[in-house]
Design a protein around this motif. Structure first.
Motif: not given
Ligand code: ZN
Ligand code: KG4
Length: 341
Positions: A110-112, A114-116, A135-137, A303-305
């Motif tokens: 899950h992309h979020m 990943g961010h988390l 807080v993303s796009g 940011t995305d990575n």
């Molecule tokens: Zn993202």
């Protein structure tokens, strides 16, 4: 366990190699910003095609940088959602094809999440439990995090995400895509106090956000200035600062409330907007007052990575989770439905 991570949910092709013993070995990113900039935003079809073009060279690059061979890879993690369906399918197809060829498992991340979890890649990672501001796009969410997959949504945006508000506001003011870094740059030269913008939904209880009215307020202010013959660079900077301060204050007020409500003293901020220096400073000050701590990733992991996907995938693989060989993605996907590990 050596995990290859692939991120293709939007306009960045991210690839990384994460080792459960040695940590992050290599990461590479190709940003499509220049490709989409002429259109003022992401064009999904162009994004998908570019991910196809960049993926294999980036994988070769990270293997080379890490001094590893493909035969040493134990699993492939990829972003399975949320995001642009075509872009997600490129990453999922690539991951499943490589996993099949190498005879290793694949896991959709899950992309979020990943961010988390991206701040876990830093030298002093946060310990569970904590409150996370994502807080993303595409998302603005406050989440209580008790462990990986143990997420309780405390509040979220009822309309635009914070990053989306930055991007749309920047566009209305004739700035380049993506708007977040552009507004932050202008705001550095803004005059404090010249304009005061509202702090939406802070005058009522609750942890939800709304940023679309702020975008309209900014547009009206900019149009009034233009009508009065003032289109100066300084006015742009002053408006950018007023907008950024309104977003930062609003996020800070809601984070303070979430910490109070949960009784927690650790705050994690993640996603593209967590790269914003003004937001970091404001939250640091608030957490210092509460004798707590704020955690965030280095700017390129906000940011995305690919690194965050390799890390999150690795944690789930270590817990015995992985997917079958079907190529499935979830453009819309609630983080609360994820299994705990
Ligand atoms: Zn993202
Ligand atoms: O997490 P991310 O890379 O992609 C999504 O998952 O959406 O976030 C991108 C968002 C964009 O809206 C961009 O304008 C915003 O993050 N952003 C920033 C900054 N850097 C990126 N917003 C404010 N200040 C920044 N320094």
């Amino acid at each position: 366990m050596l995990v290859l991570g692939l991120e293709t949910s939007c306009d960045e092709t991210g690839v990384a190699l994460y080792d459960s013993e040695q940590g992050l070995l290599a990461d590479a990113l190709f940003s499509q910003i220049d490709l989409h900039r002429v259109y003022g935003g992401v064009v999904p079809e162009l994004a998908s095609r570019d991910h196809v073009k960049r993926m294999l060279p980036l994988i070769r690059q990270v293997l080379g940088e890490a001094g590893r061979d493909a035969s040493q890879i134990d699993a492939v993690a990829y972003t399975a959602g949320p995001g642009l369906v075509g872009a997600l399918l490129v990453g999922a197809s690539c991951a499943q094809a490589l996993a099949l060829a190498w005879g290793v498992p694949a896991v959709g991340v899950h992309h979020m999440e990943g961010h988390l979890l991206a701040p876990m890649l830093e030298a002093q990672p946060p310990a569970f439990p904590f409150v996370a501001l994502l807080v993303s796009g595409g998302h603005t969410q406050l989440v209580r995090v008790d462990g990986i997959g143990q997420y309780e949504l405390l509040g979220e945006s009822v309309d635009d995400a914070a990053g989306e508000a930055f991007d749309k506001t920047a566009k209305l003011m004739g700035l380049r895509y993506p708007g977040g870094p552009e507004i932050a740059l202008l705001a550095e030269r803004g005059t404090p106090g010249r304009f005061l913008f509202p702090r939406p939904m802070t005058d009522r209880p609750g942890l939800d956000f709304s940023f679309s009215g702020l975008k309209t307020f900014t547009l009206n202010t900019w149009q009034q200035c233009r009508a009065a013959g003032d289109e100066s660079e300084q006015t742009r900077c002053d408006i950018a600062l007023a907008f950024q301060q309104a977003v930062v204050d609003t996020l800070t007020i809601k984070c303070r409330r979430a910490l109070k409500q949960t009784g927690l003293k650790s705050l994690v901020i993640a996603g593209g907007v967590s790269a914003n220096q003004s937001l970091r400073q404001s939250l640091e000050k608030m957490l210092a007052d509460l004798q707590g701590r704020v955690f965030y990733a280095r700017p390129r992991f906000c940011t995305d990575n690919g690194a965050m996907i390799a890390y999150a995938g690795c944690q789930r693989l270590l817990a015995g989770q992985h997917d079958g060989p079907a190529i499935t993605v979830q453009p819309r996907w609630s983080m609360e439905t994820l299994p705990a590990i």
